[in-house]
Scaffold this active site. Structure first.
Site, PDB file in Angstrom:
ATOM      1  N   CYS A   1       0.871  -1.177   0.000  1.00 53.81           N
ATOM      2  CA  CYS A   1       0.000   0.000   0.000  1.00 53.81           C
ATOM      3  C   CYS A   1       0.910   1.229   0.000  1.00 53.81           C
ATOM      4  CB  CYS A   1      -0.904  -0.028   1.231  1.00 53.81           C
ATOM      5  SG  CYS A   1      -2.497   0.765   0.971  1.00 53.81           S
TER       6      CYS A   1
ATOM      7  N   CYS B   1      -4.173  -0.694  -2.678  1.00 51.87           N
ATOM      8  CA  CYS B   1      -4.694   0.659  -2.849  1.00 51.87           C
ATOM      9  C   CYS B   1      -4.734   1.142  -4.291  1.00 51.87           C
ATOM     10  CB  CYS B   1      -3.849   1.610  -2.023  1.00 51.87           C
ATOM     11  SG  CYS B   1      -2.122   1.637  -2.518  1.00 51.87           S
TER      12      CYS B   1
END
Length: 135
Positions: A4, A78
């Site tokens: 992420c 993400c």
């Protein structure tokens, strides 16, 4: 490996779910941020505790501390796959690379943890699906 941007929320929740849901399976897990040095978000810790998963001792690690060749599966939590170009391209070239594109709870939560809970539950469902393919 769950990746992420900062390894402070989405990747931490996915890491916690995999550790919790893998049972006796020998599935290793790690998580890291493209940028390290942040702390795990309190909202993530709280909503995972609500679900019976304790991530309070987790640390935010940097992707630079790991080698892509040590992982068979890399998940971008993400939508940060586009940030893995150039010298980071090897992360996308693992046998399995997925970009889950989960929303960022700290950026959108109205203050009642509802966004954290939604992303927590979405992450759990995706980890279950992932486990079906790797176990």
């Amino acid at each position: 490996m769950f990746l992420c941007n900062h390894n402070s929320c989405r990747s931490q929740m996915a890491d916690g779910w995999l550790r919790s849901l893998r049972g006796n399976s020998s599935v290793g897990v790690a998580s890291a941020g493209i940028v390290g040095g942040t702390a795990v978000k309190e909202g993530a810790i709280t909503v995972m505790q609500e679900a019976g998963v304790d991530i309070s001792a987790y640390t935010s690690d940097a992707m630079a501390d790991f080698k892509p060749e040590d992982f068979d599966v890399v998940i971008s939590c993400c939508g940060c796959g586009s940030k893995l170009d150039g010298d980071k391209e090897a992360w996308k070239q693992r046998p399995v690379f997925m970009d889950w594109n989960l929303d960022d709870p700290p950026a959108i939560d109205p203050g009642d943890l509802s966004a954290y809970r939604r992303v927590r539950d979405e992450s759990k469902a995706k980890v279950w699906e992932l486990l079906k393919t790797v176990v």
